[in-house]
Design a protein around this motif. Structure first.
Motif, mmCIF file in Angstrom:
data_model
loop_
_atom_site.group_PDB
_atom_site.id
_atom_site.type_symbol
_atom_site.label_atom_id
_atom_site.label_comp_id
_atom_site.label_asym_id
_atom_site.label_seq_id
_atom_site.Cartn_x
_atom_site.Cartn_y
_atom_site.Cartn_z
ATOM 1 N N ILE A 280 0.850 -1.188 0.000
ATOM 2 C CA ILE A 280 0.000 0.000 0.000
ATOM 3 C C ILE A 280 0.886 1.240 0.000
ATOM 4 N N PRO A 281 0.719 2.144 -0.976
ATOM 5 C CA PRO A 281 1.487 3.399 -1.003
ATOM 6 C C PRO A 281 0.889 4.422 -0.042
ATOM 7 N N GLY A 282 1.424 5.592 -0.018
ATOM 8 C CA GLY A 282 0.929 6.626 0.882
ATOM 9 C C GLY A 282 -0.220 7.408 0.324
ATOM 10 N N SER A 283 -1.168 6.760 -0.346
ATOM 11 C CA SER A 283 -2.340 7.431 -0.901
ATOM 12 C C SER A 283 -3.460 6.422 -1.004
ATOM 13 N N ALA A 284 -4.611 6.850 -1.524
ATOM 14 C CA ALA A 284 -5.734 5.936 -1.693
ATOM 15 C C ALA A 284 -5.337 4.788 -2.614
ATOM 16 N N PHE A 285 -5.735 3.587 -2.265
ATOM 17 C CA PHE A 285 -5.308 2.399 -3.005
ATOM 18 C C PHE A 285 -6.526 1.549 -3.346
ATOM 19 N N ASP A 286 -6.640 1.176 -4.622
ATOM 20 C CA ASP A 286 -7.733 0.331 -5.095
ATOM 21 C C ASP A 286 -7.205 -1.090 -5.277
#
Length: 800
Positions: A84-90
């Motif tokens: 998971i990166p540091g933003s919204a993740f789909d």
């Protein structure tokens, strides 16, 4: 520090979303999605449920690599690695397969939250706390949200209300508050799975307990083959502590066996200080006194249990169990004081020596029968036998009152409880289910007590009002029915009622002045409604009625020595308490909020100083208030700033109001009180862990007394050994010596004795923190096998 860490953590948190479908693209609703730490223990980080369209969302996730697990009845578990990166993740569309061959190489350990919200109240998963190992069940209970245990009387209150009943595996402990405390203090918490704090229990539970029920659920080992666990601990405060516990299981396809043994020794110390003014005619009138009581007690508890489950066929389980315990309590107390009268000064110095013994046995039998896939029948037969004998002798220099320089206190109780229960359930379809049952409880008991002075070479009764002999019989017949309906996938409604008929009588031939013959037949309805607003949010609304019947100890005729001017006794004229509860709850993921309003008629208040048969002597006995109102708010807030740091905060606070008319003046009081529980858990490298926990209770009122606030902080360390060789736990209770309980009696109105007394009770940890070192290890088979969870009858054992 915690706030700063939280702000830093939330600055880079992400939201993970996705959708669950099957091969034909149909959505999978209400599956459980778990985000787990990618480590050896696979600790749970976040969890959520998919909505009706199969969509899910996990909020406040820190960047990193995790394991995502999806589970749903009828489908194979989905397990995959996820970065998971540091933003919204789909996470995209996840395809689930119908249940088939199970994965065998992936082992995932999900971590339950410390506190969960159930239909009837909170559930505390006590094994998630480092401090559980080596603690008694009573110590773990005292650290639970909203639970306060009176250190002097052992009375247990829940969410600011007294009158709570305690169950062990769904069976009421039909014992007095002091007897319950003695039993739970002897039991090791290593055998406890969870504690259910049921402020609004449904109709399938007994209607007893105006403050609700506390259900202590023991561990159930379902592993096939032979397995077990062993725990040993040793510690010291001002006195030595030690405990040991061993559990053995053997489960096969036909027979399941269980045996256990527990031992607990506690050498404790306590100090009671009292000073003030009281009109005590028994020694001459208005008195200005100072009293000091030093308690030195050695308690030893041993428990032995065994059980057997037999599966003659796929649809039938027959079983039985027996539990036997014996406990002793050696009390060696030194009491002294000064009583200043108008024309003289009396000095009191005494030595109290007592050695009480309690025997308790509980055999049970049960039958579980699956009549069809939709219909189930359960029959339980239980018998409880409790016998206690507590002689005490007092040697003092005080002969200016009713009591001689040498006296003794005799107290015996023999209580038998017979319980028969039948439960039946029928699932008409996926949306409609019926639960119904019958239960009968018969309890004969005998109690004898006396205060006697040594006159010459003979023991003679102190007076007519200080000895009694009483036998009671109680019959409770009950029936309940609950209809559970799910009109759609988001809504559930449960409506039911429990009817109870009770008759309580005394044996007139033993003591005519305590003749009782009372009957009560009443219907106790309840309604539970819940609605899922989305995948993470749920709202609940419930209404219940409860009753608190006077315990046998509260009704009994016992008389026991307290001081040269007062005695403890029961009150056969006590009336039961009827309670109405209305509760609104809101859950958002692991965040729990609720508001509860309750109204009590004739609430029972313990240890009230009132006049009695012997003129001038203070009788400490329970009484009925007129009514009581409570409006209580509760919030549970879990916070996870990092993967290695977890926090859990629980707040309970509210407004209370009551009216009392047994004083010479009418007493009405309104006040606000609250309590805060917290737990901070730190997971460190090399399988080390630290836990900091504690609570703060604000000042509160009870009858004509005020209790000041107090705070306690505990510290625990844990080290897990490699290769499943067990773990060591070090616990330090009350590290800042905050367990001083201070109160002021006679603060609101003038009672029959013009009491104005300040009291301070200091338990052992006030003088020295209690340090315990424990070792625990599980052994044997690791394979799983579904077996019956032997809870037996759904509610018996407390009021004796």
């Amino acid at each position: 520090m915690a706030l700063c860490a939280l702000l830093l953590g939330t600055a880079v948190q992400s939201q993970v979303s996705g959708k669950l479908v099957i091969a034909d693209s149909s959505p999978v609703a209400y599956a459980t999605i778990s985000l787990l730490k990618r480590s050896s223990d696979s600790t749970l980080v976040r969890s959520a449920a998919s909505d009706a369209k199969g969509s899910f969302r996990l909020s406040a996730v820190l960047p990193g690599t995790y394991i995502i697990k999806v589970s749903c009845v009828g489908y194979s578990n989905y397990v995959s690695s996820l970065t998971i990166p540091g933003s919204a993740f789909d996470a995209g569309t996840i395809l689930l397969k119908t249940a088939g061959k199970q994965l065998s190489e992936v082992v995932i350990r999900a971590h339950k939250p410390l506190v969960e919200q159930g239909a009837g109240g909170l559930v505390v998963n006590v094994q998630n706390s480092i401090l559980t190992k080596g603690s008694s069940v009573l110590e773990v209970l005292s650290r639970s949200p909203g639970v306060i245990i009176d250190q002097q009387t052992s009375a247990i209150s829940l969410n600011g209300k007294s009158g709570v009943m305690v169950m062990l595996d769904g069976k009421l402990l039909r014992l007095s508050a002091n007897q319950v405390a003695t039993m739970l203090n002897g039991m090791t918490a290593d055998d406890i799975n969870k504690i259910e704090l049921l402020a609004t229990p449904p109709a399938k539970y007994d209607a007893d307990g105006n403050a609700g029920l506390i259900n202590i659920v023991t561990k159930k080992n379902k592993r096939a083959g032979t397995s077990g666990s062993v725990t040993a601990s040793a510690g010291y405060g001002k006195g030595d502590k030690s405990s040991a516990d061993i559990d053995l299981y053997n489960n096969s396809s036909k027979v399941s066996l269980h045996a256990s043994y527990s031992y607990n020794r506690d050498h404790s110390y306590a100090l009671l200080l009292a000073q003030g003014i009281s009109n005590t005619p028994i020694i001459g009138g208005l008195t200005n006194f100072h009293y000091n009581g030093q308690g030195n007690t050695v308690s030893v508890y041993q428990g032995l249990g065994a059980g057997l489950d037999y599966h003659p066929g796929a649809k039938t389980v027959i079983g039985g169990a027996v539990y036997y315990s014996i406990s002793s309590n050696q009390n060696n107390s030194h009491n002294f004081g000064n009583y200043a009268l108008a024309d003289t000064n009396l000095v009191f110095d005494s030595q109290l020596v007592g050695n009480s013994h309690t025997h308790y046995i509980h055999p049970s039998l049960y039958l579980d029968q699956s009549i069809s896939p939709a219909q189930k029948l359960n029959i339980n037969l239980d018998y409880f036998d409790h016998h206690s004998n507590g002689p005490t002798q007092v040697q003092s220099n005080f002969s200016d009152s009713l009591f001689a320089s040498r006296q003794r206190n005799l107290a015996n109780a023999n209580i038998n409880v017979f319980v028969a229960q039948l439960d039946y359930s029928n699932s008409f379809n996926k949306r409609l289910q019926l639960e119904t049952g019958l239960k009968s409880t018969y309890t004969p008991s005998k109690s004898a007590s006396a205060l006697e002075n040594l006159v010459g070479d003979h023991w003679v009764p102190v007076s007519a009002g200080t000895s009694n002999n009483l036998a009671t019989r109680e019959l409770i017949a009950a029936g309940y029915a609950v209809l559970n309906w799910k009109p759609d996938s988001l809504t559930s409604l449960s409506a039911g009622a429990r009817y109870e008929y009770s008759r309580n009588t005394t044996d007139h031939s033993l003591n005519a002045q305590y003749a009782i013959d009372r009957t009560l037949g009443k219907l106790f309805p309840d309604v539970f409604f819940s609605r899922k607003l989305n995948a993470t949010d749920e709202v609940q609304l419930s209404y219940t009625q409860r009753i608190s019947r006077p315990s046998f100890a509260e009704l009994a005729s016992y008389v026991s020595y307290n001081s040269p001017t007062s005695v403890f006794t029961g009150n056969p004229a006590l009336k039961p308490t009827i309670t109405h509860n209305l509760k609104l709850a809101y859950n958002r993921q692991d965040y729990l909020f609720s508001i509860l309003y309750s109204h009590d008629t004739d609430p029972i208040l313990g240890v009230q100083g009132v006049p009695g048969p012997t003129k001038g002597l203070v009788y400490l006995m329970p009484e009925n208030a007129d009514w009581q109102n409570n409006l209580t708010a509760q919030a549970t807030i879990p916070v996870k700033p990092t993967a290695w740091w977890e926090m859990n905060y629980n707040f309970i606070g509210g407004w209370h109001q009551y009216r009392i008319s047994y004083f010479p003046q009418l007493l009405e009081k309104s006040y606000f009180s609250y309590s805060l529980n917290f737990t901070e858990s730190f997971k460190l490298p090399r399988k080390y862990a630290i836990e900091l926990s504690g609570y703060y209770n604000s000042s509160s009122y009870n009858s004509n007394s005020r209790s000041n606030g107090n705070a306690i902080v505990n510290l625990g360390f844990k080290k897990e050994l490699n290769n499943n060789k067990g773990s060591f736990q070090l616990s330090i209770a009350d590290i800042f010596a905050g367990s001083s309980y201070r109160g002021h009696s006679g603060i609101l109105v003038t009672d029959a004795f013009d009491t104005d007394v300040q009291i301070s009770y200091r338990p052992e940890s006030y003088f020295r923190p209690i340090i315990k070192l424990s070792y625990s290890r599980s052994f044997g088979s690791t394979s799983k096998k579904a077996t019956r969870d032997t809870n037996g009858t759904k509610a018996e054992q407390q009021r004796l």
